[in-house]
Design a protein around this motif. Structure first.
Motif, PDB file in Angstrom:
ATOM      1  N   ARG A  19       0.848  -1.176   0.000  1.00  0.00           N
ATOM      2  CA  ARG A  19       0.000   0.000   0.000  1.00  0.00           C
ATOM      3  C   ARG A  19       0.888   1.232   0.000  1.00  0.00           C
ATOM      4  O   ARG A  19       1.646   1.442   0.948  1.00  0.00           O
ATOM      5  CB  ARG A  19      -0.906   0.031   1.223  1.00  0.00           C
ATOM      6  CG  ARG A  19      -1.949   1.134   1.177  1.00  0.00           C
ATOM      7  CD  ARG A  19      -2.570   1.336   2.522  1.00  0.00           C
ATOM      8  NE  ARG A  19      -3.800   2.114   2.456  1.00  0.00           N
ATOM      9  CZ  ARG A  19      -4.307   2.770   3.510  1.00  0.00           C
ATOM     10  NH1 ARG A  19      -3.709   2.715   4.677  1.00  0.00           N
ATOM     11  NH2 ARG A  19      -5.433   3.448   3.380  1.00  0.00           N
ATOM     12  N   ALA A  49      -3.018   5.006 -12.158  1.00  0.00           N
ATOM     13  CA  ALA A  49      -4.366   5.216 -11.639  1.00  0.00           C
ATOM     14  C   ALA A  49      -4.558   6.693 -11.324  1.00  0.00           C
ATOM     15  O   ALA A  49      -3.591   7.418 -11.079  1.00  0.00           O
ATOM     16  CB  ALA A  49      -4.607   4.376 -10.386  1.00  0.00           C
ATOM     17  N   THR A  58     -12.770   7.069 -10.391  1.00  0.00           N
ATOM     18  CA  THR A  58     -11.426   6.513 -10.442  1.00  0.00           C
ATOM     19  C   THR A  58     -11.139   6.007 -11.853  1.00  0.00           C
ATOM     20  O   THR A  58     -12.062   5.648 -12.612  1.00  0.00           O
ATOM     21  CB  THR A  58     -11.239   5.367  -9.441  1.00  0.00           C
ATOM     22  OG1 THR A  58     -12.244   4.363  -9.681  1.00  0.00           O
ATOM     23  CG2 THR A  58     -11.366   5.864  -8.009  1.00  0.00           C
ATOM     24  N   TYR A  60      -8.092   3.667 -14.209  1.00  0.00           N
ATOM     25  CA  TYR A  60      -6.983   2.728 -14.093  1.00  0.00           C
ATOM     26  C   TYR A  60      -6.418   2.364 -15.458  1.00  0.00           C
ATOM     27  O   TYR A  60      -7.148   2.271 -16.452  1.00  0.00           O
ATOM     28  CB  TYR A  60      -7.437   1.435 -13.411  1.00  0.00           C
ATOM     29  CG  TYR A  60      -7.895   1.627 -11.997  1.00  0.00           C
ATOM     30  CD1 TYR A  60      -9.235   1.812 -11.694  1.00  0.00           C
ATOM     31  CD2 TYR A  60      -6.972   1.636 -10.950  1.00  0.00           C
ATOM     32  CE1 TYR A  60      -9.656   2.001 -10.380  1.00  0.00           C
ATOM     33  CE2 TYR A  60      -7.378   1.821  -9.639  1.00  0.00           C
ATOM     34  CZ  TYR A  60      -8.715   2.002  -9.363  1.00  0.00           C
ATOM     35  OH  TYR A  60      -9.126   2.186  -8.068  1.00  0.00           O
ATOM     36  N   LYS A  65      -5.892  -2.861 -13.725  1.00  0.00           N
ATOM     37  CA  LYS A  65      -7.320  -2.903 -13.409  1.00  0.00           C
ATOM     38  C   LYS A  65      -7.676  -4.223 -12.737  1.00  0.00           C
ATOM     39  O   LYS A  65      -7.271  -5.298 -13.193  1.00  0.00           O
ATOM     40  CB  LYS A  65      -8.123  -2.712 -14.692  1.00  0.00           C
ATOM     41  CG  LYS A  65      -9.523  -2.206 -14.499  1.00  0.00           C
ATOM     42  CD  LYS A  65     -10.139  -1.833 -15.841  1.00  0.00           C
ATOM     43  CE  LYS A  65      -9.451  -0.644 -16.483  1.00  0.00           C
ATOM     44  NZ  LYS A  65     -10.095  -0.221 -17.747  1.00  0.00           N
ATOM     45  N   THR A  69      -6.068  -0.432  -6.376  1.00  0.00           N
ATOM     46  CA  THR A  69      -7.168   0.445  -5.991  1.00  0.00           C
ATOM     47  C   THR A  69      -6.616   1.772  -5.506  1.00  0.00           C
ATOM     48  O   THR A  69      -5.795   1.801  -4.584  1.00  0.00           O
ATOM     49  CB  THR A  69      -8.020  -0.183  -4.883  1.00  0.00           C
ATOM     50  OG1 THR A  69      -8.522  -1.450  -5.318  1.00  0.00           O
ATOM     51  CG2 THR A  69      -9.195   0.726  -4.534  1.00  0.00           C
ATOM     52  N   SER A  71      -7.341   5.496  -3.786  1.00  0.00           N
ATOM     53  CA  SER A  71      -8.293   6.139  -2.881  1.00  0.00           C
ATOM     54  C   SER A  71      -7.653   7.404  -2.324  1.00  0.00           C
ATOM     55  O   SER A  71      -6.472   7.658  -2.553  1.00  0.00           O
ATOM     56  CB  SER A  71      -8.705   5.193  -1.751  1.00  0.00           C
ATOM     57  OG  SER A  71      -7.573   4.824  -0.974  1.00  0.00           O
ATOM     58  N   GLN A  82      -3.484   0.946  -3.231  1.00  0.00           N
ATOM     59  CA  GLN A  82      -3.425  -0.427  -2.747  1.00  0.00           C
ATOM     60  C   GLN A  82      -3.118  -1.328  -3.927  1.00  0.00           C
ATOM     61  O   GLN A  82      -3.863  -1.336  -4.911  1.00  0.00           O
ATOM     62  CB  GLN A  82      -4.756  -0.822  -2.116  1.00  0.00           C
ATOM     63  CG  GLN A  82      -4.817  -2.265  -1.652  1.00  0.00           C
ATOM     64  CD  GLN A  82      -3.884  -2.550  -0.488  1.00  0.00           C
ATOM     65  OE1 GLN A  82      -3.787  -1.752   0.439  1.00  0.00           O
ATOM     66  NE2 GLN A  82      -3.186  -3.678  -0.542  1.00  0.00           N
TER      67      GLN A  82
END
Length: 124
Positions: A19, A49, A58, A60, A65, A69, A71, A82
């Motif tokens: 992360r 991303a 969002t 990607y 994909k 992720t 955020s 992530q």
């Protein structure tokens, strides 16, 4: 002057997770779209991303994909990436990027500020 500081990179085995965090300072960071890019040795920097100001939208790259992720926590002025199911092909320096208030930074030419980068190495 906006400053972006990445953290969370490191060495991980294939199939593992990491992360990344991007702490932003200077200005009203929540007013800007944010993104992540990466650059492998000998290759151009590429889009990974991006996320809108509110976090509601969002975007990607096809290559990540379903595995990565993006955020953001505007209260903490921080964006995250992530990364799951990592493969050796994900090995690169990862850069946090701030775009404009109007468009998510999905190309390097759309980036206003860059972080210094954090290295991600995935071993097979």
């Amino acid at each position: 002057q906006v400053q972006l500081v990445e953290s969370g990179g490191g060495l991980v085995q294939a199939g593992g997770s990491l992360r990344l965090s991007c702490a932003a300072s200077g200005g009203t960071v929540s007013s800007y779209n944010m993104g992540w890019f990466r650059q492998a040795p000998g290759k151009d920097r590429e889009f990974v991303a991006a996320i809108s100001r509110s976090g509601g939208d969002t975007y990607y790259a096809d290559s990540v994909k379903g595995r990565f992720t993006i955020s953001r926590d505007n209260a903490k002025n921080t964006a995250y990436l992530q990364m799951n199911s990592l493969t050796p092909e994900d090995t690169a320096a990862y850069y946090c990027a701030q775009g404009s208030p109007f468009r998510a930074p999905v190309e390097t030419t759309m980036v206003r500020y860059w972080g210094q980068g954090t290295q991600v190495t995935v071993s097979s």
